[in-house]
Design a protein around this motif. Structure first.
Motif, short mmCIF file in Angstrom:
data_model
loop_
_atom_site.label_atom_id
_atom_site.label_comp_id
_atom_site.label_asym_id
_atom_site.label_seq_id
_atom_site.Cartn_x
_atom_site.Cartn_y
_atom_site.Cartn_z
N ALA A 165 11.12 -1.61 39.01
CA ALA A 165 12.19 -1.52 38.02
C ALA A 165 12.71 -2.88 37.58
O ALA A 165 13.13 -3.05 36.42
CB ALA A 165 13.34 -0.68 38.59
N LEU A 166 12.69 -3.87 38.48
CA LEU A 166 13.30 -5.17 38.19
C LEU A 166 12.31 -6.22 37.69
O LEU A 166 12.74 -7.27 37.19
CB LEU A 166 14.01 -5.70 39.44
CG LEU A 166 15.21 -4.89 39.92
CD1 LEU A 166 15.79 -5.51 41.19
CD2 LEU A 166 16.29 -4.80 38.85
N ALA A 167 11.02 -5.99 37.84
CA ALA A 167 10.05 -6.98 37.39
C ALA A 167 10.11 -7.13 35.88
O ALA A 167 10.32 -6.15 35.15
CB ALA A 167 8.65 -6.57 37.82
N PRO A 168 9.95 -8.35 35.36
CA PRO A 168 9.96 -8.55 33.90
C PRO A 168 8.89 -7.72 33.20
O PRO A 168 7.84 -7.42 33.79
CB PRO A 168 9.69 -10.06 33.75
CG PRO A 168 10.14 -10.65 35.05
CD PRO A 168 9.81 -9.62 36.09
N ALA A 169 9.16 -7.36 31.97
CA ALA A 169 8.21 -6.55 31.21
C ALA A 169 6.87 -7.26 31.11
O ALA A 169 6.79 -8.47 30.90
CB ALA A 169 8.78 -6.29 29.81
N GLY A 170 5.80 -6.48 31.29
CA GLY A 170 4.45 -7.01 31.16
C GLY A 170 3.89 -7.63 32.42
O GLY A 170 2.74 -8.06 32.43
N ILE A 171 4.71 -7.69 33.46
CA ILE A 171 4.24 -8.27 34.73
C ILE A 171 3.99 -7.16 35.73
O ILE A 171 4.85 -6.29 35.95
CB ILE A 171 5.26 -9.29 35.28
CG1 ILE A 171 5.25 -10.55 34.41
CG2 ILE A 171 4.97 -9.65 36.73
CD1 ILE A 171 6.20 -11.63 34.86
N ASP A 172 2.83 -7.20 36.35
CA ASP A 172 2.46 -6.18 37.33
C ASP A 172 2.86 -6.65 38.72
O ASP A 172 2.53 -7.76 39.14
CB ASP A 172 0.94 -5.94 37.28
CG ASP A 172 0.50 -4.89 38.28
OD1 ASP A 172 0.94 -3.73 38.16
OD2 ASP A 172 -0.27 -5.24 39.21
N VAL A 173 3.59 -5.79 39.44
CA VAL A 173 4.00 -6.11 40.80
C VAL A 173 3.62 -4.96 41.72
O VAL A 173 3.77 -3.79 41.37
CB VAL A 173 5.52 -6.39 40.88
CG1 VAL A 173 6.35 -5.20 40.41
CG2 VAL A 173 5.92 -6.77 42.31
N GLU A 174 3.08 -5.31 42.86
CA GLU A 174 2.73 -4.31 43.88
C GLU A 174 3.46 -4.68 45.16
O GLU A 174 3.56 -5.86 45.51
CB GLU A 174 1.23 -4.29 44.12
CG GLU A 174 0.80 -3.24 45.15
CD GLU A 174 -0.71 -3.13 45.28
OE1 GLU A 174 -1.16 -2.40 46.20
OE2 GLU A 174 -1.44 -3.75 44.48
#
Length: 480
Positions: A165-174
């Motif tokens: 929810a908090l990651a910047p748009a367009g960035i993939d986080v796992e």
């Protein structure tokens, strides 16, 4: 940190490792470590030793300044050498700016504390949540967040949702979970040469990254266990709960041995030959403490209750009660040895850390006993080879002295409460010359009983058949 350790084995943390070849470093994943306590600082230095570029972040400016200057602000054998080596190599640096650390890395290890809440047995997850949120907000490119903190089952899934929810748009986080199994005092060796690496909830890409990071230990034979998030969360606390149960079990058996005139040390040796049982963590005594086992079993107890797993709640409650009861036993033994009261008696205390090879005094059984005797009017002198300063900060009303002989000086009762080699190797004949009465309570069963008795001491142990009743030759004091 991780599981407690009831032995005083000297660690050999720096051994042959397999660092990333220089030509491969340009493509190797870069690492950030959020939190620079026992776990985070050790993990950061060890990852640098394995050849990776590491940036460690912590909001404590004084701590970061110390690390960046090559000074470890706590006692952990081997860490100072590792720190100096990789500050010099350029593979390790420290910062108070989490965003800076995150921008410089591809894999982000969360190594912050999960202390017990002040109002319940539940774990305080505020630091974990804040760290995950800050990493997610600070991402400048795709990344993997790796939780290493010990958390209640179900936390990782919530942290995964938070990061997404908090990651910047367009960035993939796992987000995955990779629990730590470090022992204070042996943390460097345990990080460089773990017996297993557990990774929960990882995609094929994230698992490949973690396998690359831990390639050295895996090549040495460390098991790589891939599992789901809940299993990874439960592995660490289950290991700690099992070890705590072994310690409380042998202390319960020690009570029987005392009543029956048996020797729990020989008993533990005998049952320890059974490979289903093993000898480790079967040392009767003052019990476990520190910043991990007590709060971890209580957090598991609390979470088990929330999940309706009531058998675990009952078992862990009993383990905790037996453990805490050992402290009162030693207090009672001291009172009895001093004739019923310690008012105005001189009590020498050997040990302040919760175990040897650390200066950690969090929930230290040794200092708990020392403080209780002080409150009963005793003049208490405490010595610990590493934890004098940390003990003084936490218990400023206690008197901390320099050396075994200084603690024993004019003592009516001498207590051995942490099993440092400095204490088991002390010369009982020399100490006999400085005490007021030759009575020692060996609350860790670590002394050579025969040698001390030959030097004229009355030795009182736990689970060796004589704790409740002093021999007739022991001094009897009038109650002040």
């Amino acid at each position: 940190m991780s599981t407690d350790d009831s032995t005083n084995e000297v660690s050999t943390p720096l051994a042959d490792t397999a660092p990333v070849p220089a030509d491969d470093r340009a493509t190797a994943p870069r690492i950030s470590v959020i939190g620079s306590g026992y776990l985070g600082a050790t993990h950061a230095a060890a990852m640098a030793e394995l050849g990776f570029e590491v940036v460690a972040a912590d909001p404590d400016a004084a701590k970061i300044a110390a690390f960046q200057a090559g000074v470890v602000p706590f006692y952990e054998p081997g860490l100072d050498e590792l720190l100096a080596r990789h500050l010099d190599s350029g593979r390790l640096r420290f910062t108070t700016d989490t965003a800076d650390a995150v921008a410089a890395a591809d894999i982000h290890f969360v190594c912050v504390g999960t202390p017990q809440r002040a109002t319940s047995h539940a774990a305080n997850l505020d630091y974990v949540e804040a760290a995950v949120a800050e990493v997610a907000r600070s991402l400048t490119h795709d990344g993997v967040i790796v939780g290493k903190s010990t958390v209640p089952v179900g936390t990782a899934e919530r942290m995964r949702e938070l990061a997404t929810a908090l990651a910047p748009a367009g960035i993939d986080v796992e987000l995955v979970w990779n629990p730590e199994f470090l022992r204070e005092g042996k943390a460097v060796g345990d990080t460089l040469h773990p017996d297993r690496v557990v990774v929960g909830g990882a995609s094929a890409r994230a698992e490949a990254l973690l396998r690359e990071l831990y390639a050295g230990p895996i090549s040495e034979g460390a098991a790589f266990v891939a599992c789901d998030l809940p299993t990874a969360e439960l592995v660490k606390v289950s290991a700690n709960a099992f070890l705590a149960t072994k310690i409380s079990f042998i202390n319960a058996i020690a009570e029987i041995c005392t009543a029956a005139g048996a020797d729990v040390r020989t008993l533990a040796d005998a049952i320890g030959y059974d490979p289903r049982i093993g000898r480790a963590f079967l040392d009767a005594g003052l019990g476990f403490g520190g910043g991990c086992l007590p709060k971890d079993i209580r957090a598991l107890m609390h979470r088990s209750g929330e999940l309706g797993a009531l058998q675990a709640v009952g078992l862990l409650q009993q383990v905790d009660e037996i453990n805490m009861g050992q402290r009162q036993k030693v207090i009672d033994m001291t009172l009895q040895a001093a004739g019923g009261s310690v008012l105005n008696r001189r009590i020498g205390v050997l040990g302040a850390a919760f175990k040897p090879l650390t200066d950690d005094v969090r929930d230290s059984p040794a200092l708990n006993v020392a403080a209780a005797l002080h409150l009963r009017g005793a003049q208490v002198g405490v010595f610990d080879p590493a934890a004098g300063e940390t003990g003084r900060r936490m218990f400023p009303t206690l008197s901390f002295v320099d050396g075994v002989a200084a603690a024993a000086q004019a003592s009516d009762v001498l207590l051995v409460l942490t099993e440092w080699d400095d204490f088991s190797d002390a010369d009982p004949a020399e100490l006999a010359q400085v005490v007021h009465h030759r009575t020692v309570i060996d609350a860790r069963n670590c002394l050579d009983r025969g040698a001390w008795e030959a030097a004229g001491w009355t030795v009182i142990g736990l689970g060796v058949g004589d704790a409740p009743h002093l021999p007739s030759s022991a001094p009897v004091f009038a109650v002040a």
